[in-house]
Design a protein around this motif. Structure first.
Motif, PDB file in Angstrom:
ATOM      1  N   LEU A 447     108.445  59.068  57.945  1.00 54.15           N
ATOM      2  CA  LEU A 447     107.732  57.847  58.325  1.00 54.15           C
ATOM      3  C   LEU A 447     107.487  57.859  59.847  1.00 54.15           C
ATOM      4  CD1 LEU A 447     109.550  55.162  56.073  1.00 54.15           C
ATOM      5  CD2 LEU A 447     107.549  56.542  55.567  1.00 54.15           C
ATOM      6  N   HIS A 449     107.139  56.502  63.509  1.00 57.04           N
ATOM      7  CA  HIS A 449     107.699  55.446  64.393  1.00 57.04           C
ATOM      8  C   HIS A 449     108.565  54.462  63.628  1.00 57.04           C
ATOM      9  CE1 HIS A 449     104.999  57.144  67.352  1.00 57.04           C
ATOM     10  NE2 HIS A 449     103.886  56.783  66.690  1.00 57.04           N
ATOM     11  N   PHE A 450     109.353  54.987  62.819  1.00 51.95           N
ATOM     12  CA  PHE A 450     110.218  54.116  61.999  1.00 51.95           C
ATOM     13  C   PHE A 450     111.259  53.397  62.842  1.00 51.95           C
ATOM     14  CE2 PHE A 450     113.860  53.493  59.045  1.00 51.95           C
ATOM     15  CZ  PHE A 450     113.235  52.596  58.180  1.00 51.95           C
ATOM     16  N   LYS A 451     111.628  54.059  63.908  1.00 54.90           N
ATOM     17  CA  LYS A 451     112.636  53.488  64.814  1.00 54.90           C
ATOM     18  C   LYS A 451     112.198  52.123  65.314  1.00 54.90           C
ATOM     19  CE  LYS A 451     115.425  54.873  68.840  1.00 54.90           C
ATOM     20  NZ  LYS A 451     115.270  53.633  69.515  1.00 54.90           N
ATOM     21  N   ASN A 454     112.864  49.351  62.872  1.00 53.69           N
ATOM     22  CA  ASN A 454     114.283  48.966  62.962  1.00 53.69           C
ATOM     23  C   ASN A 454     114.514  48.115  64.198  1.00 53.69           C
ATOM     24  OD1 ASN A 454     115.490  49.999  60.672  1.00 53.69           O
ATOM     25  ND2 ASN A 454     115.897  52.018  61.581  1.00 53.69           N
ATOM     26  N   HIS A 459     117.508  46.384  60.794  1.00 48.80           N
ATOM     27  CA  HIS A 459     117.777  47.435  59.784  1.00 48.80           C
ATOM     28  C   HIS A 459     117.458  47.002  58.361  1.00 48.80           C
ATOM     29  CE1 HIS A 459     119.402  50.444  62.464  1.00 48.80           C
ATOM     30  NE2 HIS A 459     119.601  51.242  61.404  1.00 48.80           N
ATOM     31  N   ASP A 463     115.385  49.016  55.844  1.00 52.14           N
ATOM     32  CA  ASP A 463     115.837  49.420  54.490  1.00 52.14           C
ATOM     33  C   ASP A 463     114.802  49.046  53.438  1.00 52.14           C
ATOM     34  OD1 ASP A 463     118.130  50.397  55.544  1.00 52.14           O
ATOM     35  OD2 ASP A 463     119.452  48.784  54.843  1.00 52.14           O
ATOM     36  N   ARG A 485     115.225  61.630  48.776  1.00 52.73           N
ATOM     37  CA  ARG A 485     115.337  61.229  50.206  1.00 52.73           C
ATOM     38  C   ARG A 485     116.142  62.313  50.893  1.00 52.73           C
ATOM     39  NH1 ARG A 485     118.475  55.937  52.571  1.00 52.73           N
ATOM     40  NH2 ARG A 485     117.794  56.197  54.771  1.00 52.73           N
ATOM     41  N   LYS A 561     102.866  65.795  62.906  1.00 49.81           N
ATOM     42  CA  LYS A 561     103.321  64.831  63.913  1.00 49.81           C
ATOM     43  C   LYS A 561     102.558  65.078  65.216  1.00 49.81           C
ATOM     44  CE  LYS A 561     106.870  62.492  61.964  1.00 49.81           C
ATOM     45  NZ  LYS A 561     106.891  61.077  61.805  1.00 49.81           N
ATOM     46  N   ARG A 565     100.040  62.223  63.762  1.00 47.00           N
ATOM     47  CA  ARG A 565     100.721  61.509  62.650  1.00 47.00           C
ATOM     48  C   ARG A 565      99.732  61.004  61.590  1.00 47.00           C
ATOM     49  NH1 ARG A 565     103.749  60.487  67.216  1.00 47.00           N
ATOM     50  NH2 ARG A 565     105.967  60.921  66.968  1.00 47.00           N
TER      51      ARG A 565
END
Ligand SMILES: Nc1nc2c(ncn2[C@@H]2O[C@H](COP(=O)(O)OP(=O)(O)OP(=O)(O)O)[C@@H](O)[C@H]2O)c(=O)[nH]1
Length: 573
Positions: A447, A449-451, A454, A459, A463, A485, A561, A565
């Motif tokens: 995914l 820029h998942f950070k 979060n 979180h 999730d 996963r 990436k 992306r």
């Protein structure tokens, strides 16, 4: 041999042996009962026969009376003869009836009856003549015809006596003495008849008469001694002994003295002081003691025989009841041992055998045996219960292991196979490919820029995004493909029967599916679209694991990436 077979076999053998022995004993005892019964019948027939002989013998007295009288004879004498004949007929008819079905003994009796008829005709013919024409020879002949009746009956008496003694050997003395008494009565009667011609004519005896009288007296004395000897040994019946003593006193005392006097007169001058009627009145009653002795002996013998016969019957009934009880006891014992020992032991054996084979042990019916057997059953049931518990525990342990294995292969957040699960499934596919070579493709996506999600939304939102991505990918992939996963926000898709181009197109569909998802942030505002970068490759024909393909997919992903992306990059092996 199995315990039950051995037990049943042995019990059957014992049962058959006991039954055979019992039947044998019962048969012997029944023969004893039958013999006693037949002996008793013979004794009764013997009694009737002696009575009939006596009646036939007694008929001679009135017959002599008529023969010594005028023509026509005195009505009183004729009436006495008639009555005597009726008594003789009745006695003979009775004995004939008793002997029905026994031709060996009934035939002589029938002949005796016929002989009696002949003798009566001879007597009647002679009595119809004037007294002067009834000479000694004719009288002798008529009386002789009557004697013949007894001659027919004597062998029958002997035969019936023998049959009785065969069944009752202990009554030999009684029976023989009774027979002697009957003979004695007959000879005593004949002796009396010998005096009639001489007394009637008041003359001395002819030499033939003297000889007959002496011969008869000799035989009478002999019988008297024999009776004395026989009755001396009869200890059980005081009545018989007393009757014997009376007979000795009456006949061999009183009557014998009277006879001595008459013999002396008949030998000397023939001047008898008594006529025939007086002679009979003096002599005949003395013979009653002989008949009485005979009857007493027979009555005592019959009483003993009846007691013995009843005893034999009682013994048979006792033996039969005892035998039946023994068989019932045996059957009861067999049933008891079978139900309380053999069956419980066999069920214990079945349980222990099942336990040793590791099988599910059958249910044990505890408490059906004797104390010690029940104790064994209880102990075995404890073992059985322990084994059941152990097997249940083992089952639970196996289930737990399965569960743990599943859990260790599954990602708890998305429910997809985790890295470990992926490797296991991939290995399975690779093994299947050995039998059925199909092209396999691998896509790895991450995914973008998942950070930031979060960081910006927390979180939990992250999730929820991971769960949404997993769900849409699972839906878009075919059955049999593996969606896993790989770690963090990184996913893998292993596709069967898929070329690199097909895989790339599938990756595009997944990418679009992900970007089409709509998520709401904690602030209630929609998130900006989530995107993912894809690296796609295929497995080489000689790949034995997925490591090389993973490295290529990772490299292609890295390329995607770098390319900005939200795109799909491929790499060939
Ligand atoms: N909510 C949530 N976050 C996770 C989970 N696993 C990994 N992360 C986060 O995912 C983020 C990954 O960040 P990066 O490796 O920097 O990647 P990125 O932010 O997606 O940037 P690019 O990959 O370069 O696009 C980290 O902040 C991890 O803490 C998870 O199970 N739940």
């Amino acid at each position: 041999m199995r315990l039950r077979s051995l037990f049943v076999g042995l019990q059957t053998l014992i049962g058959v042996l006991i039954a055979a022995l019992l039947i044998q004993v019962l048969l012997v005892q029944w023969q004893q009962v039958t013999r006693s019964d037949e002996g008793l019948q013979s004794l009764r027939q013997f009694k009737l026969l002696l009575v009939s002989a006596e009646m036939a013998s007694r008929e001679r007295g009135p017959a002599n009376g008529v023969l010594g009288d005028q023509v026509p004879a005195d009505p009183g004498k004729q009436e006495r003869l008639k009555q005597a004949r009726a008594r003789a007929d009745a006695a003979l008819a009775q004995v004939q009836q008793a002997l029905t079905g026994q031709p060996k003994v009934s035939t002589p009796v029938r002949q005796a009856a016929a002989q009696l008829e002949r003798a009566r005709k001879a007597v009647d013919a002679l009595a119809a003549l004037p007294p002067a024409k009834r000479d000694a020879v004719a009288l002798h002949a008529a009386v002789g015809e009557m004697f013949k009746v007894i001659d027919h009956l004597e062998p029958v008496a002997l035969q019936l006596a023998d049959l009785t003694v065969q069944a009752y050997p202990e009554l030999a003395d009684d029976i023989t003495a009774a027979r002697h008494a009957a003979d004695l009565r007959e000879l005593a009667g004949r002796l009396g008849s010998q005096f009639t011609p001489a007394i009637t004519a008041r003359r001395v005896f002819t030499p033939a008469e003297r000889l007959d009288i002496e011969r008869l007296r000799g035989r009478i004395d002999e019988l008297g001694k024999l009776i004395e000897l026989r009755t001396r040994f009869i200890e059980t019946h005081a009545t018989s002994i007393a009757a014997a003593q009376t007979m000795q006193a009456d006949y061999f005392g009183d009557a014998a003295r009277f006879i001595d006097e008459q013999v002396a007169t008949g030998s000397r001058d023939g001047a008898f002081t008594v006529d025939t009627a007086q002679f009979a009145a003096r002599y005949v009653p003395r013979m009653d003691a002989i008949v009485s002795l005979r009857n007493t002996l027979l009555a005592d013998a019959e009483q003993s025989a009846v007691e013995k016969y009843e005893g034999a019957r009682r013994q048979f009934a006792l033996l039969a009841a005892g035998g039946l009880l023994t068989l019932l006891l045996l059957a009861g014992t067999v049933w008891l041992i079978n139900s309380r020992v053999v069956s419980p032991l066999l069920s214990v054996t079945n349980v222990i055998s099942a336990l040793t084979r590791g099988e599910w042990p059958p249910v044990l019916n505890v408490g059906s045996g004797f104390h010690e057997v029940a104790e064994l059953q209880r102990s075995t049931d404890v073992l059985r219960q322990m084994s059941l518990d152990r097997q249940q525990l083992e089952q639970e342990r196996q289930q737990l292991i399965e569960q743990l294995r599943d859990q260790s292969n599954t990602d708890f957040l998305t429910g997809l196979p985790n890295r470990r699960g992926f490797y296991a499934l991939a290995e399975h596919h690779l093994i299947s490919r050995l039998r059925d070579p199909v092209p396999l493709a691998l896509a790895m996506f991450d995914l973008d820029h998942f950070k930031q999600i979060n960081d910006q939304h927390g979180h939990d939102t992250g999730d929820a995004v991971l769960q949404g991505v997993a769900e849409v990918c699972s839906k878009l992939c075919r059955r049999g493909d593996v969606v896993a996963r790989y770690g963090g926000e990184e996913f893998l898709v292993l596709m069967r029967q898929c070329s690199l181009e097909d895989a790339r197109e599938q990756a595009q569909r997944l990418r679009q599916g992900i970007s089409g998802l709509a998520f709401t942030g904690t602030d209630g505002k929609p998130l900006r679209p989530v995107t993912a970068s894809f690296g796609v490759t295929v497995l080489a024909d000689d790949d034995t694991d997925v490591q090389a393909a993973l490295a290529r997919a990772d490299a292609a992903l890295y390329g995607a990436k770098r390319a900005g992306r939200d795109c799909v990059m491929t790499m060939v092996p």
